[in-house]
Motif scaffolding. Structure first.
Motif, PDB file in Angstrom:
ATOM      1  N   GLY A 226       0.820  -1.210   0.000  1.00 21.84           N
ATOM      2  CA  GLY A 226       0.000   0.000   0.000  1.00 21.84           C
ATOM      3  C   GLY A 226       0.852   1.256   0.000  1.00 21.84           C
ATOM      4  O   GLY A 226       0.554   2.231  -0.705  1.00 21.84           O
ATOM      5  N   CYS A 227       1.922   1.233   0.786  1.00 24.50           N
ATOM      6  CA  CYS A 227       2.860   2.372   0.794  1.00 24.50           C
ATOM      7  C   CYS A 227       3.440   2.591  -0.595  1.00 24.50           C
ATOM      8  O   CYS A 227       3.472   3.725  -1.103  1.00 24.50           O
ATOM      9  CB  CYS A 227       4.002   2.110   1.778  1.00 24.50           C
ATOM     10  N   GLU A 228       3.896   1.503  -1.214  1.00 24.25           N
ATOM     11  CA  GLU A 228       4.548   1.609  -2.520  1.00 24.25           C
ATOM     12  C   GLU A 228       3.576   2.081  -3.598  1.00 24.25           C
ATOM     13  O   GLU A 228       3.933   2.900  -4.454  1.00 24.25           O
ATOM     14  CB  GLU A 228       5.137   0.254  -2.905  1.00 24.25           C
ATOM     15  N   LEU A 229       2.362   1.567  -3.566  1.00 29.10           N
ATOM     16  CA  LEU A 229       1.393   1.949  -4.596  1.00 29.10           C
ATOM     17  C   LEU A 229       0.997   3.417  -4.479  1.00 29.10           C
ATOM     18  O   LEU A 229       0.796   4.097  -5.495  1.00 29.10           O
ATOM     19  CB  LEU A 229       0.144   1.059  -4.509  1.00 29.10           C
ATOM     20  N   ILE A 243      -7.663   8.039  -3.081  1.00 27.23           N
ATOM     21  CA  ILE A 243      -7.425   6.698  -3.600  1.00 27.23           C
ATOM     22  C   ILE A 243      -8.536   5.757  -3.146  1.00 27.23           C
ATOM     23  O   ILE A 243      -9.066   5.871  -2.031  1.00 27.23           O
ATOM     24  CB  ILE A 243      -6.058   6.133  -3.140  1.00 27.23           C
ATOM     25  N   PHE A 244      -8.903   4.840  -4.030  1.00 26.01           N
ATOM     26  CA  PHE A 244      -9.787   3.737  -3.673  1.00 26.01           C
ATOM     27  C   PHE A 244      -8.970   2.470  -3.805  1.00 26.01           C
ATOM     28  O   PHE A 244      -8.433   2.176  -4.869  1.00 26.01           O
ATOM     29  CB  PHE A 244     -11.022   3.710  -4.588  1.00 26.01           C
ATOM     30  N   CYS A 245      -8.868   1.714  -2.724  1.00 25.35           N
ATOM     31  CA  CYS A 245      -7.997   0.544  -2.688  1.00 25.35           C
ATOM     32  C   CYS A 245      -8.816  -0.744  -2.741  1.00 25.35           C
ATOM     33  O   CYS A 245      -9.895  -0.833  -2.143  1.00 25.35           O
ATOM     34  CB  CYS A 245      -7.163   0.552  -1.409  1.00 25.35           C
ATOM     35  N   THR A 246      -8.277  -1.736  -3.427  1.00 27.43           N
ATOM     36  CA  THR A 246      -8.999  -2.980  -3.604  1.00 27.43           C
ATOM     37  C   THR A 246      -9.204  -3.742  -2.300  1.00 27.43           C
ATOM     38  O   THR A 246     -10.038  -4.635  -2.231  1.00 27.43           O
ATOM     39  CB  THR A 246      -8.291  -3.877  -4.637  1.00 27.43           C
ATOM     40  N   ASP A 249      -5.948  -3.715   3.492  1.00 29.84           N
ATOM     41  CA  ASP A 249      -4.505  -3.797   3.731  1.00 29.84           C
ATOM     42  C   ASP A 249      -3.765  -2.705   2.955  1.00 29.84           C
ATOM     43  O   ASP A 249      -2.899  -2.004   3.489  1.00 29.84           O
ATOM     44  CB  ASP A 249      -3.959  -5.163   3.307  1.00 29.84           C
ATOM     45  N   ILE A 250      -4.117  -2.579   1.681  1.00 31.35           N
ATOM     46  CA  ILE A 250      -3.475  -1.561   0.849  1.00 31.35           C
ATOM     47  C   ILE A 250      -3.849  -0.166   1.336  1.00 31.35           C
ATOM     48  O   ILE A 250      -3.014   0.741   1.387  1.00 31.35           O
ATOM     49  CB  ILE A 250      -3.856  -1.765  -0.630  1.00 31.35           C
ATOM     50  N   ALA A 251      -5.119   0.012   1.717  1.00 26.20           N
ATOM     51  CA  ALA A 251      -5.571   1.324   2.194  1.00 26.20           C
ATOM     52  C   ALA A 251      -4.822   1.745   3.450  1.00 26.20           C
ATOM     53  O   ALA A 251      -4.405   2.905   3.588  1.00 26.20           O
ATOM     54  CB  ALA A 251      -7.079   1.289   2.465  1.00 26.20           C
ATOM     55  N   ILE A 252      -4.624   0.815   4.383  1.00 30.86           N
ATOM     56  CA  ILE A 252      -3.940   1.153   5.636  1.00 30.86           C
ATOM     57  C   ILE A 252      -2.455   1.430   5.380  1.00 30.86           C
ATOM     58  O   ILE A 252      -1.866   2.358   5.944  1.00 30.86           O
ATOM     59  CB  ILE A 252      -4.139   0.018   6.661  1.00 30.86           C
ATOM     60  N   GLY A 253      -1.845   0.645   4.489  1.00 29.17           N
ATOM     61  CA  GLY A 253      -0.455   0.919   4.119  1.00 29.17           C
ATOM     62  C   GLY A 253      -0.312   2.296   3.501  1.00 29.17           C
ATOM     63  O   GLY A 253       0.646   3.032   3.787  1.00 29.17           O
ATOM     64  N   ALA A 270      -7.749  11.635   0.419  1.00 29.35           N
ATOM     65  CA  ALA A 270      -8.859  10.810   0.900  1.00 29.35           C
ATOM     66  C   ALA A 270      -8.553   9.349   0.590  1.00 29.35           C
ATOM     67  O   ALA A 270      -7.954   9.028  -0.438  1.00 29.35           O
ATOM     68  CB  ALA A 270     -10.168  11.225   0.232  1.00 29.35           C
ATOM     69  N   ILE A 271      -8.968   8.453   1.483  1.00 29.96           N
ATOM     70  CA  ILE A 271      -8.666   7.031   1.316  1.00 29.96           C
ATOM     71  C   ILE A 271      -9.915   6.203   1.586  1.00 29.96           C
ATOM     72  O   ILE A 271     -10.583   6.387   2.610  1.00 29.96           O
ATOM     73  CB  ILE A 271      -7.545   6.573   2.269  1.00 29.96           C
ATOM     74  N   ALA A 272     -10.211   5.279   0.682  1.00 23.83           N
ATOM     75  CA  ALA A 272     -11.293   4.319   0.894  1.00 23.83           C
ATOM     76  C   ALA A 272     -10.742   2.913   0.684  1.00 23.83           C
ATOM     77  O   ALA A 272      -9.941   2.669  -0.220  1.00 23.83           O
ATOM     78  CB  ALA A 272     -12.447   4.574  -0.064  1.00 23.83           C
ATOM     79  N   GLY A 273     -11.155   1.981   1.522  1.00 25.06           N
ATOM     80  CA  GLY A 273     -10.707   0.598   1.419  1.00 25.06           C
ATOM     81  C   GLY A 273     -11.836  -0.327   1.003  1.00 25.06           C
ATOM     82  O   GLY A 273     -12.875   0.105   0.482  1.00 25.06           O
ATOM     83  N   PHE A 274     -11.631  -1.624   1.267  1.00 24.07           N
ATOM     84  CA  PHE A 274     -12.627  -2.620   0.877  1.00 24.07           C
ATOM     85  C   PHE A 274     -12.528  -3.810   1.829  1.00 24.07           C
ATOM     86  O   PHE A 274     -11.445  -4.318   2.074  1.00 24.07           O
ATOM     87  CB  PHE A 274     -12.370  -3.091  -0.559  1.00 24.07           C
TER      88      PHE A 274
END
Length: 331
Positions: A226-229, A243-246, A249-253, A270-274
């Motif tokens: 998530g950090c890298e992306l 960002i909208f993350c799949t 885990d990616i959202a928190i990173g 802004a960040i949204a996860g799944f």
């Protein structure tokens, strides 16, 4: 060297009855007297008796085993799915035979061949895309199959899940309605569900007259990914404001990376996860996400499979258990 296991005859000798009496007890405890039940149970425990299912399997009797193929054993999503499955199978006297295939359809084919060699009674699959040989083996086996985690793709037999496309579409609209106009989709694995969520994101973007943008990789999800992306999104699209993350885990990173870069959430990013994992709901600011019914999917999938094994008609073929938008403070 493998030790010799205690046999039925060993247990019978311990109790002072015939081997057939022990066999009847193991099939159904009510077939022996109450007094004998206690003695047999004590002998079984003392000897550490392990039932031998091979004769039963070789005679084409039911194995009382359900095959479960999962793409990941470290992903919390599938740990919760498995908990739901086993809450049902355990109570009905079925064992789960678990195999892991790492999101590879070729490895799924290999694992399936192994599971089917044990004469499993039914099968729970986590994907909708399979190799031709996998589909042929399932056809030849003639056992009920439930595919999970999606409710929009065609299925082999039965399916239980939710609409990944609609969930991604809805949460992307929430990002856009909050005033952020440059969201980027962050995806991993390139599995079918990641692609379907990308398509939902793209539909929402186009409806708002915006050009979709994504950073996707075939690497497994993790906080560090998530950090890298996020860093790659900012490098490729410097005006990214959301960002909208799949997955969470990616959202928190990505949120950790925002902290390192002194980006305020949600003001600067802004960040949204799944999936709505507990860790995202415990962070500050609380993560906006899509809550998916993972454990319930496992339960219902197992219930439908066992109903089919009882010869019952199961309708509808595809069951949508829905999803819930979790409104946090990150958008």
């Amino acid at each position: 060297m493998k030790k010799k296991r205690p046999s039925l005859q060993d247990v019978a000798n311990q109790v002072g009855v015939t081997k057939m009496t022990i066999s009847r007890y193991l099939r159904d405890t009510s077939q022996v007297s109450t007094a004998l039940r206690s003695k047999i149970a004590i002998a079984l425990d003392k000897l550490g008796y392990i039932p031998n299912r091979a004769p039963e399997i070789l005679s084409n009797a039911t194995s009382k085993a359900i095959g479960v193929l999962l793409p990941s054993l470290t992903n919390q999503v599938f740990a919760e799915v498995l908990r739901g499955i086993e809450s049902v199978t355990d109570s009905h006297g079925y064992q789960t035979m678990l195999a892991h295939y790492g999101y590879s359809s070729e490895r799924e084919e290999f694992r399936l061949a192994s599971l089917l060699s044990y004469n499993i009674d039914g099968l729970i699959l986590s994907e909708r895309l399979h190799t031709e040989r996998t589909l042929k083996m399932i056809e030849v086996a003639g056992i009920p199959v439930v595919e999970i985690m999606d409710s929009s793709s065609p299925c082999i037999d039965l399916a239980v899940g939710f609409n990944n496309h609609d969930a991604a579409y809805q949460i992307t609209k929430e990002i856009l309605k909050s005033g952020h106009s440059k969201p980027v989709y962050l995806g991993a694995r390139h599995d079918e569900r990641t692609i379907i969520r990308l398509q939902g994101y793209e539909q929402a973007m186009r409806e708002f007259g915006l050009e979709p943008r994504n950073i996707c990789t075939d690497r497994p999800s993790s906080y560090s990914l998530g950090c890298e992306l996020l860093k790659e999104a900012l490098r490729r699209y410097p005006d990214t404001d959301s960002i909208f993350c799949t997955n969470d885990d990616i959202a928190i990173g990505a949120a950790f990376e925002c902290q390192r870069q002194k980006l305020r959430i949600p003001n600067d990013m802004a960040i949204a996860g799944f999936h709505g994992h507990d860790i995202g709901q415990s962070m500050e600011p609380k993560l906006t996400s899509v809550l998916t019914p993972r454990e319930e999917i496992g339960k219902v999938a197992a219930q439908r499979l066992l109903a089919r094994l009882r010869g019952e008609t199961v309708t509808p073929k595809i069951l949508d258990l829905g999803f819930t938008l979790l409104y946090g403070d990150s958008i």
